[in-house]
Design an enzyme around this catalytic site. Structure first.
Site, PDB file in Angstrom:
ATOM      1  N   GLY A  84       0.723  -1.185   0.338  1.00 10.52           N
ATOM      2  CA  GLY A  84      -0.438  -0.584  -0.458  1.00 10.52           C
ATOM      3  C   GLY A  84       0.815   1.335   0.031  1.00 10.52           C
ATOM      4  O   GLY A  84       2.746   1.230  -0.027  1.00 10.52           O
ATOM      5  N   GLY A 120       6.986   7.269   6.383  1.00 12.14           N
ATOM      6  CA  GLY A 120       6.476   7.968   5.377  1.00 12.14           C
ATOM      7  C   GLY A 120       7.147   9.192   4.069  1.00 12.14           C
ATOM      8  O   GLY A 120       6.526   9.863   3.719  1.00 12.14           O
ATOM      9  N   ASP A 246       3.863  -4.897  -7.558  1.00 15.53           N
ATOM     10  CA  ASP A 246       3.287  -3.813  -7.315  1.00 15.53           C
ATOM     11  C   ASP A 246       3.868  -2.556  -7.480  1.00 15.53           C
ATOM     12  O   ASP A 246       3.053  -1.248  -7.785  1.00 15.53           O
ATOM     13  CB  ASP A 246       3.341  -3.360  -6.015  1.00 15.53           C
ATOM     14  CG  ASP A 246       4.896  -3.840  -5.473  1.00 15.53           C
ATOM     15  OD1 ASP A 246       5.795  -4.762  -5.346  1.00 15.53           O
ATOM     16  OD2 ASP A 246       5.652  -2.749  -4.393  1.00 15.53           O
TER      17      ASP A 246
END
Ligand code: AMP
Ligand code: MG
Length: 487
Positions: A84, A120, A246
């Site tokens: 994700g 992140g 991915d």
């Protein structure tokens, strides 16, 4: 400035999660792609300070409603059921000048529900690399995600050494990956999987909806686009570096530029990425890898397809096999263009194989070779002949190949084929050492080399002293042998 829509949020919730960006210290605009913004319908583009606020995620552009997307993936062959967007947020979609829906995504904007152990964030280096290489790909017409903005965060982030952080804004036909289908399939809810497949058909392959089996038609269409894409990569010496499922877009765009690089001296086994120690994603393995990734895609679609049992497996297998056919046709076309042959030339394959042997054994730079060949086809002077021979360690063998080539090359006589040859053989690629040079200068606060390189690689057919300087292959002391994905 942009008119955001939020179509992806009509999909079931496990496929996305609402999430806000984490503000950064002192955002400063590095680059904003005004031409691209124009094609996305942007009006009233604000000042740089506001753009820096918006495209760092410090304050959101009006209408943005960020979500992180869920996906799974095979990473170097190992299945990870939940990856994700760990450092990316979809702000929304906009309709472009062609009526196509395009995603606007921040990358490096802080932690999300999918971050696992990560921070992140994104270091400045990979942001600049993606900006340069994706915009080069767009300039030569290779399907790719685009660069809308790069903003320095003013923060140091922790990697092996502290590095300056940045936020990248990416534009994509969509961010649906093979891994998105794997995520939906692994979730075990067939309704979610079907909703995703129907969404992709409607957004990217509307003609598949009319087929007898829309999901088989979807598979066929994705296979064809991937085959055409990988043929383009191979024709330019592009090595993606992390062809995990991915990082494989179902829309057929090049996505996730992490440790990518262009090959200089031709070598089928070439690998740049520091994490690809087994050479799984080496240059010559890229077509087979894409095909393997598409087989994983096919597996997710089986429950939706009409056929059953052996018939179902036979249909899916045939669809995957067709990758080789489409790839061969595309490659043959590209080879004829690169060599300046007649469009359907039967000699394209053999001549290209011969030249690849010359390039490999003679240590020839791939881009420089095709550029010199194009120059020679346009005007076969002694000087240009000598320039070609100067590229190889085995000039006599290359001279023999050139004789055979000369008999069938038509670009010198047919303007249309010379144009095709020029388009297939850009003067410049974003060479690794030049990309690295731009990044190194940026780490010292000097963005001039980045801006110059961006200008030149986005006009890859324009001949100038500047272009020639930046197009020259690395000397042995300049060579950059390893690339890093910066995660
Ligand atoms: P990539 O190597 O960029 O394709 O990323 C592979 C996976 O790791 C994706 O799920 C990313 O979202 C995640 N990831 C990479 N870097 C970070 C980071 N700094 N923080 C959180 N997640 C990350
Ligand atoms: Mg990725």
């Amino acid at each position: 400035m942009l008119t955001f829509e939020h179509d992806y949020k009509t999909l079931p919730a496990p496929l996305w999660a609402a999430c806000q960006p984490t503000p950064v210290d002192t955002p400063a605009l590095i680059a904003f792609n005004r031409a691209l913004a124009g094609t996305l319908g942007a009006t009233d583009i604000p000042d740089d300070a506001t753009l820096a606020q918006w495209f760092s995620g410090n304050t959101l552009p009006p209408g943005a409603d960020p979500v992180a997307l869920g996906y799974a993936g095979h990473q170097f062959g190992n299945f990870v059921p939940q990856l994700g967007d760990g450092r990316a947020l979809l702000l929304g979609e906009v309709m472009d000048a062609h009526g196509q829906r395009r995603d606007i995504q921040l990358k490096g904007s802080g932690r999300t529900p999918f971050s696992r152990g990560g921070d992140g964030r994104s270091p400045l280096g990979p942001v600049l690399r993606e900006y340069l290489v994706s915009e080069f790909m767009a300039a030569i017409g290779v399907p790719t995600t685009r660069a809308l903005a790069a903003v320095a965060s003013g923060e140091q982030i922790r990697r092996q050494l502290p590095e300056p952080g940045a936020v990248f804004t990416r534009v994509a036909s969509s961010h649906v990956r093979v891994g998105t289908f794997q995520f939906a399939a692994a979730g075990g809810n067939e309704e979610t999987l079907k909703a995703l497949a129907d969404y992709v058909i409607q957004r990217h392959y509307p003609e598949a909806a009319q087929a007898e089996d829309p999901y088989l038609a979807l598979l066929d269409a994705v296979v064809a686009r991937q085959a055409a894409l990988i043929a383009r990569w191979m024709s330019l010496g592009f090595i993606h570096g992390v062809m995990n499922t991915d990082n494989t877009s179902v829309a057929g765009e090049t996505i996730d530029y992490g440790p990518c690089a262009f090959m200089e001296q031709f070598d089928p086994r070439k690998v740049f990425s520091s994490i690809d120690q087994g050479g799984r994603y080496a240059f010559e393995n890229q077509p087979a890898t894409a095909q393997w990734n598409l087989a994983r895609f096919a597996e997710t679609l089986l429950p939706l397809m009409n056929a059953e049992g052996d018939e179902l497996i036979a249909q899916a297998t045939d669809a995957i096999r067709r990758f080789s056919d489409v790839f061969a046709i595309e490659q043959c076309r590209l080879h004829a263009d690169k060599l300046g042959l007649a469009a359907q030339s039967e000699q394209a394959h053999d001549l290209m194989q011969g030249l690849e042997i010359q390039m490999h054994q003679g240590g020839m730079d791939m881009t420089a070779t095709f550029d010199a060949l194009t120059q020679y086809a346009a005007s076969p002077t002694n000087e240009r002949y000598a320039a070609l021979l100067a590229l190889t360690a085995h000039p006599e063998e290359l001279a023999t190949w050139l004789k055979a080539w000369h008999v069938v090359a038509v670009a010198g006589r047919e303007n249309e084929r010379l144009d095709a040859m020029r388009r297939a053989n850009p003067i410049i690629i974003p060479r690794n050492h030049r990309v690295q040079e731009a990044i190194t200068a940026a780490y010292d606060g000097d963005f001039a080399p980045f801006n110059t390189l961006l200008e030149v690689v986005t006009h890859p057919y324009d001949d100038s002293t500047q272009a020639r300087r930046l197009a020259a292959p690395a000397t042995s002391s300049e060579q950059v042998l390893r690339t890093f994905c910066g995660t």
